[in-house]
Design an enzyme around this catalytic site. Structure first.
Site, short mmCIF file in Angstrom:
data_model
loop_
_atom_site.label_atom_id
_atom_site.label_comp_id
_atom_site.label_asym_id
_atom_site.label_seq_id
_atom_site.Cartn_x
_atom_site.Cartn_y
_atom_site.Cartn_z
N ILE A 13 0.85 -1.21 0.00
CA ILE A 13 0.00 0.00 0.00
C ILE A 13 0.88 1.25 0.00
CG2 ILE A 13 -1.91 1.20 1.12
CD1 ILE A 13 -2.70 -1.47 2.41
N GLU A 84 4.41 -5.38 10.12
CA GLU A 84 4.27 -6.77 9.70
C GLU A 84 2.78 -6.94 9.44
OE1 GLU A 84 6.47 -9.05 9.07
OE2 GLU A 84 8.24 -7.97 9.77
N THR A 134 -6.24 -1.16 10.46
CA THR A 134 -7.01 -2.20 9.77
C THR A 134 -8.38 -2.40 10.41
OG1 THR A 134 -7.03 -4.59 9.40
CG2 THR A 134 -5.73 -3.84 11.24
N ASP A 135 -9.30 -2.98 9.65
CA ASP A 135 -10.61 -3.31 10.22
C ASP A 135 -10.51 -4.53 11.16
OD1 ASP A 135 -10.21 -5.31 8.31
OD2 ASP A 135 -12.13 -4.99 7.29
N GLU A 136 -9.38 -5.26 11.10
CA GLU A 136 -9.27 -6.49 11.90
C GLU A 136 -9.26 -6.21 13.40
OE1 GLU A 136 -6.71 -9.57 10.63
OE2 GLU A 136 -7.08 -9.17 8.52
N TYR A 160 -1.63 -10.55 14.86
CA TYR A 160 -1.52 -9.36 13.99
C TYR A 160 -2.52 -8.29 14.42
CZ TYR A 160 -2.67 -6.36 10.00
OH TYR A 160 -2.96 -5.28 9.21
N LYS A 164 -1.87 -4.49 15.98
CA LYS A 164 -2.36 -3.25 15.35
C LYS A 164 -3.26 -2.49 16.32
CE LYS A 164 -1.86 -2.03 11.61
NZ LYS A 164 -0.78 -1.16 11.01
N TYR A 217 -8.93 -21.90 2.76
CA TYR A 217 -9.03 -22.34 4.15
C TYR A 217 -10.47 -22.70 4.51
CZ TYR A 217 -4.52 -19.87 4.81
OH TYR A 217 -3.22 -19.42 4.73
P1 NAD Z 1 3.30 -4.94 3.41
O1 NAD Z 1 3.63 -6.09 4.28
O2 NAD Z 1 3.13 -5.15 1.95
O3 NAD Z 1 4.41 -3.80 3.57
C1 NAD Z 1 4.91 -3.43 4.82
C2 NAD Z 1 6.19 -2.61 4.58
O4 NAD Z 1 6.67 -2.20 5.87
C3 NAD Z 1 7.32 -3.43 3.92
O5 NAD Z 1 7.91 -2.65 2.90
C4 NAD Z 1 8.31 -3.68 5.07
O6 NAD Z 1 9.64 -3.76 4.63
C5 NAD Z 1 8.08 -2.43 5.92
N1 NAD Z 1 8.46 -2.65 7.33
C6 NAD Z 1 8.17 -3.73 8.11
N2 NAD Z 1 8.70 -3.57 9.33
C7 NAD Z 1 9.31 -2.35 9.34
C8 NAD Z 1 10.02 -1.61 10.32
N3 NAD Z 1 10.21 -2.10 11.55
N4 NAD Z 1 10.50 -0.39 9.99
C9 NAD Z 1 10.34 0.09 8.72
N5 NAD Z 1 9.69 -0.57 7.75
C10 NAD Z 1 9.17 -1.77 8.06
O7 NAD Z 1 1.99 -4.29 4.06
P2 NAD Z 1 0.76 -3.57 3.35
O8 NAD Z 1 -0.22 -4.58 2.94
O9 NAD Z 1 1.27 -2.57 2.37
O10 NAD Z 1 0.15 -2.80 4.61
C11 NAD Z 1 0.59 -1.49 4.95
C12 NAD Z 1 -0.15 -1.02 6.18
O11 NAD Z 1 -1.55 -1.02 5.93
C13 NAD Z 1 0.05 -1.93 7.40
O12 NAD Z 1 0.16 -1.12 8.53
C14 NAD Z 1 -1.20 -2.77 7.46
O13 NAD Z 1 -1.49 -3.15 8.79
C15 NAD Z 1 -2.23 -1.81 6.91
N6 NAD Z 1 -3.40 -2.40 6.22
C16 NAD Z 1 -3.21 -3.34 5.22
C17 NAD Z 1 -4.32 -3.83 4.56
C18 NAD Z 1 -4.17 -4.84 3.43
O14 NAD Z 1 -5.18 -5.39 2.97
N7 NAD Z 1 -2.98 -5.12 2.95
C19 NAD Z 1 -5.60 -3.39 4.89
C20 NAD Z 1 -5.75 -2.46 5.92
C21 NAD Z 1 -4.63 -1.96 6.56
O1 DAU Z 2 -8.87 -6.67 6.72
C1 DAU Z 2 -7.66 -6.00 6.49
C2 DAU Z 2 -6.53 -6.98 6.54
O2 DAU Z 2 -6.61 -7.75 5.34
C3 DAU Z 2 -5.15 -6.34 6.66
O3 DAU Z 2 -5.07 -5.66 7.87
C4 DAU Z 2 -4.05 -7.39 6.56
O4 DAU Z 2 -2.77 -6.77 6.57
C5 DAU Z 2 -4.22 -8.16 5.28
O5 DAU Z 2 -3.26 -9.20 5.20
C6 DAU Z 2 -5.63 -8.74 5.18
O6 DAU Z 2 -5.82 -9.80 6.15
P1 DAU Z 2 -6.61 -11.15 5.79
O7 DAU Z 2 -6.19 -12.21 6.69
O8 DAU Z 2 -8.07 -10.89 5.65
O9 DAU Z 2 -6.01 -11.36 4.28
P2 DAU Z 2 -5.49 -12.67 3.52
O10 DAU Z 2 -5.26 -12.27 2.10
O11 DAU Z 2 -4.40 -13.34 4.25
O12 DAU Z 2 -6.76 -13.62 3.57
C7 DAU Z 2 -8.01 -13.21 3.01
C8 DAU Z 2 -9.01 -14.33 3.27
O13 DAU Z 2 -8.62 -15.47 2.48
C9 DAU Z 2 -9.04 -14.82 4.70
O14 DAU Z 2 -10.36 -15.19 5.06
C10 DAU Z 2 -8.15 -16.05 4.70
C11 DAU Z 2 -8.35 -16.61 3.31
N1 DAU Z 2 -7.19 -17.32 2.74
C12 DAU Z 2 -5.99 -16.69 2.73
C13 DAU Z 2 -4.87 -17.32 2.23
C14 DAU Z 2 -3.52 -16.63 2.25
C15 DAU Z 2 -7.34 -18.59 2.19
O15 DAU Z 2 -8.46 -19.15 2.17
N2 DAU Z 2 -6.24 -19.19 1.68
C16 DAU Z 2 -5.01 -18.63 1.70
O16 DAU Z 2 -4.04 -19.27 1.23
#
Ligand code: NAD
Ligand code: DAU
Length: 355
Positions: A13, A84, A134-136, A160, A164, A217
């Site tokens: 993101i 993370e 996050t919404d989690e 996780y 958060k 899953y």
């Molecule tokens: P990501 O795992 O793709 O990226 C995380 C980045 O943070 C990486 O580049 C990593 O190197 C860096 N990082 C990790 N630890 C660090 C540290 N100690 N210091 C500096 N950099 C560090 O994550 P993402 O999916 O891009 O998520 C970004 C943010 O958005 C997170 O805070 C996550 O909780 C939040 N978020 C993600 C989602 C989603 O669906 N991916 C949804 C809602 C919120």
């Molecule tokens: O809701 C926001 C969150 O969404 C973010 O805060 C997290 O950083 C992001 O990783 C994500 O979490 P989820 O656990 O919802 O995402 P993930 O893609 O891991 O899984 C999405 C759904 O799919 C969940 O119900 C688990 C399921 N899943 C996931 C994987 C990796 C499977 O069924 N099989 C899989 O192999």
């Protein structure tokens, strides 16, 4: 905003946000990233072409580095993406999540407080600390429960989500105790370009293209509320410019889908875009052991950001997913580059998938 310090901008993101924040503006961006497995050189390479952009490798928990960066660059705002982020890895190894998401955020907040307290009054009131959450943190919904509101009590279920939630509480406390101008956003599941193929959507695309099992899953009926990453980034930018300090904003796509629905839509897109005679990608679907403590349903009520700040998503789930599948098809070099031995190890350990 002339200067932004973005943390975690090498990840999914954060990198999309940097591209958006730079388009058509002169904003200078400093990207601080530790470069964990989730950040890849090819993502940074794409960012390095941008004007007014600088990369610093480092940890948000490193107070000496943070102090120096803030004093040297004097940012007008910090957008904290660094974390993370993968639930399954938090179940396998929670400590990294406590270290970065809790201790790291605490250290970043503390150095930000000292920096902010030293600014002059106009700079102090203009400064923003935007925390990306996050919404989690709200826990799991039943089938008929109303969607999460900003006032829904926190009930995190995975390590996780708990890490958060802890960070969100610290951010809140820094606003209430010290007046640090913070805003927290709580977003639903994102998808789009540059997402690491450990998360459901890019994992399924990559597995399908390699004709490998598509692991689902449990019963595949868990529900997530999906949002295209550029829409999330636009929401964050809107909050940065117009959000009210001390507030939290929910962000979501009003797009609830079961996991099996998501996987079927991806397979149908691949059947159309990369057809193989007599073969349906859905035949690769494989139900596997459920995630421990797997939250059943997330749904976000994002009326507050829509009504108060005028944001709304531009992509539907179908248009966003089509763009996403097309991006992965057009960026096979990136997909191959992130498929490192470490990633293959994760797939082998977690799923028993071997190339
Ligand atoms: P990501 O795992 O793709 O990226 C995380 C980045 O943070 C990486 O580049 C990593 O190197 C860096 N990082 C990790 N630890 C660090 C540290 N100690 N210091 C500096 N950099 C560090 O994550 P993402 O999916 O891009 O998520 C970004 C943010 O958005 C997170 O805070 C996550 O909780 C939040 N978020 C993600 C989602 C989603 O669906 N991916 C949804 C809602 C919120
Ligand atoms: O809701 C926001 C969150 O969404 C973010 O805060 C997290 O950083 C992001 O990783 C994500 O979490 P989820 O656990 O919802 O995402 P993930 O893609 O891991 O899984 C999405 C759904 O799919 C969940 O119900 C688990 C399921 N899943 C996931 C994987 C990796 C499977 O069924 N099989 C899989 O192999």
């Amino acid at each position: 905003m002339e200067k932004l310090l973005v943390t975690g901008g090498g990840g999914f993101i954060g990198s999309n946000f940097i591209v958006l924040a730079q388009s058509g503006s002169n904003t200078k961006i400093i990207n601080l990233d530790k470069l964990t497995y989730a950040s890849h050189p090819q993502t940074l390479q794409a960012l390095s072409q941008l004007p007014n952009y600088q990369f610093v490798r480092g940890d948000i928990g490193d107070r000496i580095l943070i102090k120096q960066l803030l004093n040297d660059y004097q940012p007008d705002a910090i957008i904290n993406f660094a974390a993370e982020s993968h639930v399954d890895r938090s179940i396998a190894n929670p400590n990294d999540f406590i270290q970065t998401n809790v201790v790291g955020t605490a250290n970043l907040l503390e150095e930000t407080r000292f920096y902010w307290q030293g600014l002059n009054e106009p700079q102090k009131s203009a400064f923003r600390f935007i925390h990306i959450s996050t919404d989690e943190v709200y826990g799991s919904l039943g089938a008929d429960d109303p969607a999460f509101l900003e006032t829904t009590p926190y009930a995190p279920n995975s390590p996780y989500a708990a890490s958060k939630a802890s960070a969100d509480h610290l951010v809140r406390a820094y606003f209430h105790t010290y007046g640090l101008p913070t805003i927290t956003t709580n977003c639903s599941n994102n998808y789009g370009p540059y997402q690491f193929p450990e998360k459901l959507i890019p994992l399924i695309i990559s597995q399908a293209l390699n004709q490998q099992p598509l692991p689902i899953y449990g019963d595949g009926l868990n529900i997530r509320d999906w949002l295209y990453v550029a829409d999330h980034c636009r929401a964050i930018y809107t909050v940065l410019e117009q959000g009210k300090i001390g507030e939290t904003y929910n962000i979501g796509g009003n797009s609830e889908k079961t996991n099996i629905e998501v996987v079927k839509v991806i397979c149908n897109l691949l059947n159309e875009l990369v057809p193989k005679s007599g073969f349906d990608y859905q035949s690769l679907v494989t139900f596997v052991k459920d995630r421990p403590g797997h939250d059943r349903r997330y749904a976000i009520n994002c009326e507050k950001i829509k009504q108060e700040l005028g944001w709304q998503p531009q992509e539907t789930f179908n248009s966003g997913l089509r763009k996403t599948v097309q991006w992965y098809l057009q960026h096979q070099a990136w997909v191959n580059a992130v498929n490192t031995p470490a990633h293959q190890n994760w797939l082998a350990q977690h799923y028993g998938i071997r190339p």
